[in-house]
Design a protein around this motif. Sequence first.
Motif, PDB file in Angstrom:
ATOM      1  N   LYS A  55       0.830  -1.198   0.000  1.00 10.10           N
ATOM      2  CA  LYS A  55       0.000   0.000   0.000  1.00 10.10           C
ATOM      3  C   LYS A  55       0.873   1.259   0.000  1.00 10.10           C
ATOM      4  CE  LYS A  55      -4.062  -1.991   2.261  1.00 10.10           C
ATOM      5  NZ  LYS A  55      -4.967  -1.932   3.425  1.00 10.10           N
ATOM      6  N   GLY A  56       0.548   2.169  -0.920  1.00  9.22           N
ATOM      7  CA  GLY A  56       1.313   3.407  -1.019  1.00  9.22           C
ATOM      8  C   GLY A  56       2.576   3.286  -1.845  1.00  9.22           C
ATOM      9  N   GLN A  57       2.930   2.062  -2.220  1.00  4.67           N
ATOM     10  CA  GLN A  57       4.122   1.867  -3.038  1.00  4.67           C
ATOM     11  C   GLN A  57       3.836   0.918  -4.204  1.00  4.67           C
ATOM     12  OE1 GLN A  57       7.281   0.686  -0.288  1.00  4.67           O
ATOM     13  NE2 GLN A  57       7.942   2.817  -0.192  1.00  4.67           N
ATOM     14  N   PHE A  58       2.653   1.095  -4.773  1.00  5.78           N
ATOM     15  CA  PHE A  58       2.251   0.277  -5.910  1.00  5.78           C
ATOM     16  C   PHE A  58       1.489   1.180  -6.862  1.00  5.78           C
ATOM     17  CE2 PHE A  58      -0.100  -2.890  -8.312  1.00  5.78           C
ATOM     18  CZ  PHE A  58       0.824  -3.913  -8.442  1.00  5.78           C
ATOM     19  N   PRO A  59       1.711   1.037  -8.166  1.00  3.96           N
ATOM     20  CA  PRO A  59       1.050   1.945  -9.113  1.00  3.96           C
ATOM     21  C   PRO A  59      -0.474   1.896  -8.999  1.00  3.96           C
ATOM     22  CG  PRO A  59       2.785   0.690 -10.208  1.00  3.96           C
ATOM     23  CD  PRO A  59       2.631   0.089  -8.848  1.00  3.96           C
ATOM     24  N   THR A  60      -1.092   3.049  -9.212  1.00  3.80           N
ATOM     25  CA  THR A  60      -2.544   3.138  -9.267  1.00  3.80           C
ATOM     26  C   THR A  60      -3.022   2.678 -10.634  1.00  3.80           C
ATOM     27  OG1 THR A  60      -2.588   4.989  -7.702  1.00  3.80           O
ATOM     28  CG2 THR A  60      -4.504   4.714  -9.140  1.00  3.80           C
ATOM     29  N   ILE A  61      -4.026   1.814 -10.639  1.00  5.44           N
ATOM     30  CA  ILE A  61      -4.546   1.264 -11.892  1.00  5.44           C
ATOM     31  C   ILE A  61      -5.714   2.124 -12.379  1.00  5.44           C
ATOM     32  CG2 ILE A  61      -5.491  -0.763 -13.033  1.00  5.44           C
ATOM     33  CD1 ILE A  61      -2.641  -1.128 -11.924  1.00  5.44           C
ATOM     34  N   ILE A  62      -5.645   2.573 -13.634  1.00  5.48           N
ATOM     35  CA  ILE A  62      -6.715   3.342 -14.255  1.00  5.48           C
ATOM     36  C   ILE A  62      -7.352   2.467 -15.339  1.00  5.48           C
ATOM     37  CG2 ILE A  62      -7.335   5.436 -15.511  1.00  5.48           C
ATOM     38  CD1 ILE A  62      -6.269   6.049 -12.750  1.00  5.48           C
ATOM     39  N   THR A  63      -8.606   2.096 -15.134  1.00  4.68           N
ATOM     40  CA  THR A  63      -9.300   1.249 -16.100  1.00  4.68           C
ATOM     41  C   THR A  63      -9.754   2.082 -17.298  1.00  4.68           C
ATOM     42  OG1 THR A  63     -10.090  -0.204 -14.335  1.00  4.68           O
ATOM     43  CG2 THR A  63     -11.268  -0.297 -16.440  1.00  4.68           C
ATOM     44  N   CYS A  64      -9.395   1.647 -18.485  1.00  2.82           N
ATOM     45  CA  CYS A  64      -9.729   2.375 -19.709  1.00  2.82           C
ATOM     46  C   CYS A  64     -10.478   1.447 -20.663  1.00  2.82           C
ATOM     47  CB  CYS A  64      -8.464   2.904 -20.384  1.00  2.82           C
ATOM     48  SG  CYS A  64      -7.511   4.052 -19.360  1.00  2.82           S
ATOM     49  N   PRO A  65     -11.753   1.698 -20.926  1.00  3.79           N
ATOM     50  CA  PRO A  65     -12.523   0.799 -21.789  1.00  3.79           C
ATOM     51  C   PRO A  65     -12.101   0.814 -23.255  1.00  3.79           C
ATOM     52  CG  PRO A  65     -13.968   2.062 -20.343  1.00  3.79           C
ATOM     53  CD  PRO A  65     -12.618   2.676 -20.238  1.00  3.79           C
ATOM     54  N   ASN A  66     -11.155   1.662 -23.622  1.00  3.87           N
ATOM     55  CA  ASN A  66     -10.657   1.666 -24.992  1.00  3.87           C
ATOM     56  C   ASN A  66      -9.156   1.927 -24.984  1.00  3.87           C
ATOM     57  OD1 ASN A  66      -9.913   3.545 -27.523  1.00  3.87           O
ATOM     58  ND2 ASN A  66     -11.450   2.037 -28.138  1.00  3.87           N
ATOM     59  N   GLU A  67      -8.420   1.181 -25.820  1.00  2.00           N
ATOM     60  CA  GLU A  67      -6.952   1.273 -25.822  1.00  2.00           C
ATOM     61  C   GLU A  67      -6.443   2.607 -26.356  1.00  2.00           C
ATOM     62  OE1 GLU A  67      -8.091  -3.111 -26.293  1.00  2.00           O
ATOM     63  OE2 GLU A  67      -8.691  -1.203 -27.218  1.00  2.00           O
ATOM     64  N   MET A  68      -7.122   3.163 -27.353  1.00  2.00           N
ATOM     65  CA  MET A  68      -6.732   4.474 -27.886  1.00  2.00           C
ATOM     66  C   MET A  68      -6.768   5.524 -26.774  1.00  2.00           C
ATOM     67  SD  MET A  68      -6.155   6.553 -30.621  1.00  2.00           S
ATOM     68  CE  MET A  68      -6.390   8.292 -31.039  1.00  2.00           C
ATOM     69  N   VAL A  69      -7.810   5.477 -25.965  1.00  2.00           N
ATOM     70  CA  VAL A  69      -7.935   6.431 -24.863  1.00  2.00           C
ATOM     71  C   VAL A  69      -6.871   6.157 -23.805  1.00  2.00           C
ATOM     72  CG1 VAL A  69      -9.465   7.339 -23.080  1.00  2.00           C
ATOM     73  CG2 VAL A  69     -10.407   6.682 -25.308  1.00  2.00           C
ATOM     74  N   ALA A  70      -6.597   4.882 -23.528  1.00  2.00           N
ATOM     75  CA  ALA A  70      -5.584   4.534 -22.529  1.00  2.00           C
ATOM     76  C   ALA A  70      -4.224   5.119 -22.891  1.00  2.00           C
ATOM     77  CB  ALA A  70      -5.489   3.013 -22.405  1.00  2.00           C
ATOM     78  N   LEU A  71      -3.796   4.895 -24.128  1.00  2.00           N
ATOM     79  CA  LEU A  71      -2.490   5.399 -24.535  1.00  2.00           C
ATOM     80  C   LEU A  71      -2.484   6.920 -24.646  1.00  2.00           C
ATOM     81  CD1 LEU A  71       0.404   5.005 -25.299  1.00  2.00           C
ATOM     82  CD2 LEU A  71      -0.295   4.319 -27.594  1.00  2.00           C
ATOM     83  N   SER A  72      -3.596   7.505 -25.061  1.00  2.00           N
ATOM     84  CA  SER A  72      -3.665   8.971 -25.119  1.00  2.00           C
ATOM     85  C   SER A  72      -3.586   9.572 -23.720  1.00  2.00           C
ATOM     86  CB  SER A  72      -4.956   9.412 -25.818  1.00  2.00           C
ATOM     87  OG  SER A  72      -4.983   8.978 -27.163  1.00  2.00           O
ATOM     88  N   MET A  73      -4.175   8.913 -22.725  1.00  2.00           N
ATOM     89  CA  MET A  73      -4.061   9.383 -21.338  1.00  2.00           C
ATOM     90  C   MET A  73      -2.608   9.319 -20.870  1.00  2.00           C
ATOM     91  SD  MET A  73      -7.307   8.112 -19.037  1.00  2.00           S
ATOM     92  CE  MET A  73      -6.726   9.083 -17.632  1.00  2.00           C
ATOM     93  N   ALA A  74      -1.975   8.181 -21.122  1.00  2.00           N
ATOM     94  CA  ALA A  74      -0.574   8.035 -20.724  1.00  2.00           C
ATOM     95  C   ALA A  74       0.298   9.058 -21.448  1.00  2.00           C
ATOM     96  CB  ALA A  74      -0.096   6.615 -21.036  1.00  2.00           C
ATOM     97  N   ASP A  75      -0.001   9.272 -22.719  1.00  2.00           N
ATOM     98  CA  ASP A  75       0.706  10.260 -23.532  1.00  2.00           C
ATOM     99  C   ASP A  75       0.565  11.649 -22.919  1.00  2.00           C
ATOM    100  OD1 ASP A  75       0.895  12.371 -25.541  1.00  2.00           O
ATOM    101  OD2 ASP A  75       0.993  10.821 -27.066  1.00  2.00           O
TER     102      ASP A  75
END
Length: 613
Positions: A55-75
């Motif tokens: 806890k506190g030292q693990f990445p937060t997971i963001i669920t993205c229902p579409n891969e284009m949006v996921a990579l654009s968010m990371a971008d």
Amino acid sequence: MYEIYSFTIRKMAYTASFAFFEAIWDAGIRYVFVNLGSDHPSIIEATVKGQKENKGQFPTIITCPNEMVALSMADGYARLTNQPQCVIVHVDVGTQGLGAAVHNASCGRAPVLIFAGLSPYTVEGEMRGSRTEYIHWIQNVPDQKQIVAQYCRYTGEIKSGRNVKQMVNRALQFATSDPQGPVYLYGAREALEEDMEPYYLDQNVWQRVAPMPLPREAVKQICELLVKAKEPLLITGYSGRNPAAVPELVKLADTVSGLRVLDTGGSDMCFPANHPAWLGLRYGVEDGIRTADFILVVDCDVPWIPTQCKPKADAKIIHIDIDPLKRQMPVFYIPAIARYRADSKTSFHQLQNYLVSDPELSESLLSDVFEERWRGLETSHTARLQTISHQGALPSDPGAALNASTLTSQIRTALPPDTIWVVEAVTLTSFVADQIQATLPSSWLNCGGGGLGWSGGGALGIKLASDTLNGGSGKGRFVCQIVGDGTFLFSVPGSVYWISRRYSLPVLTVVLNNKGWNAPRNSLLLVHPDGEGSKVSNEQLNIEFDPSPDYAGIAKAAAGGKLWAGRVSNVGELLDLLPQAVQIVKQGVGAVLEVKLEGKEGGFGGGKSLLVG
């Protein structure tokens, strides 16, 4: 904690998947944008284990229902912070789902680590992770990495947990070293399920390659040309990717009075609009290109479009770039007398220091000639701003139609001074940039590439990054997305606005509605100005959206109704609804304002190609 596997009970172990998450955490990655599938049982197990035990030292997971949006968010997150981000997608189909976002991250120089699973390579239960579902045969392709390899700085397969952290860090070295960009790792379920002993890496030995300076002889050559030139011009496009490069370029422009700066819109704001040397943002067409006697091209992919505008024959040109050969472009050349692979921020600093320290050059720069050039810049800059102000003037008639300049002028006035502008207005970009007149580094970000739909996820990633940098949810800067109507549809709004609500990422989206992809008409006319296509309507060209979708309604539905939605078509409606939209975003709720555009500028929005000029 125990799990059942092959009729035996085993203690949940330290696996390659868990080591993967440890590796990205140690490398500074705090969010993972995921779209999970049948190749990810070990990934899912590792996230549950990590969230409980670390806890506190693990990445937060963001669920993205579409891969284009996921990579654009990371971008978007990576662009604002210059810190690498991570996306996890599902085998070949998830990799394909990334679509144009990989192109955008590559062209926009965004450091992103993409991880995709592979279909299992064992069939009869020989290893934990063997095939268990019908789809494992269907998704077994000969060379999955080739789907994205030409856009990536590095690709590699994780074949064993024993060196998974080394593979992650090697990939991140490529992602974060110039030219930054996406990298792609992939691995089958068997490798990800591998049990292993915990181990750690010294992150100090996995740093990115240090920025490269200009050679001494290049500094001398360029400085002498800058001083001797009667009409010097600096063209850039990506130098603002490093916000520290912006003040260094300002110092250089202050030192060389008469030097003008043109931003070609590569990715981020490169030069402030309140400086007398500012020529605005233009795509490869500007009168100064035709008249300059010395042009310094710095971190720029398309300084001019030769069929529309090019330097005069005797102009001297020097090119400084982290990638002067443009290795991912089969056809690229400019008539430069010298080319140097160097970091833009470092180069600006070197040039400015040399100019002020060399006795002969510094004396010349203090002469009446340069003083007169500075006054000339101030005069032309004032005239430019007056013209822009006139173009954005608000009609007195409340029923008057809106164009891009008037609309953007009102938006700029209504929003906080430190707003972050996320712009994907395509051929309206220059109109929008003129009115926004960004002055703060990292306050203006656009796609950098040609894969439309970036700004939906990009704006969310930028908002998430700003909130994180400023202490938590809702504490970041105001984010405004300005997007063409056709581009809005490319952004997968069903996913964008669900994510916005799910993770409390309120953004103001302004949709420029001109009933379709009008930019292809401009592309057509550049090649066939008097052709048959020039005589027919947009409907006959198959680029019109009529009847028009309810763009704000689409977003509101995706957010389950928890989003402000408005539509305006004239001045009076804009003055009524724009303040409401701004206020609701400040209160933590997303807003989408659809604006119907008319007139000359209204015909240049949301298309699939870039209008020159």
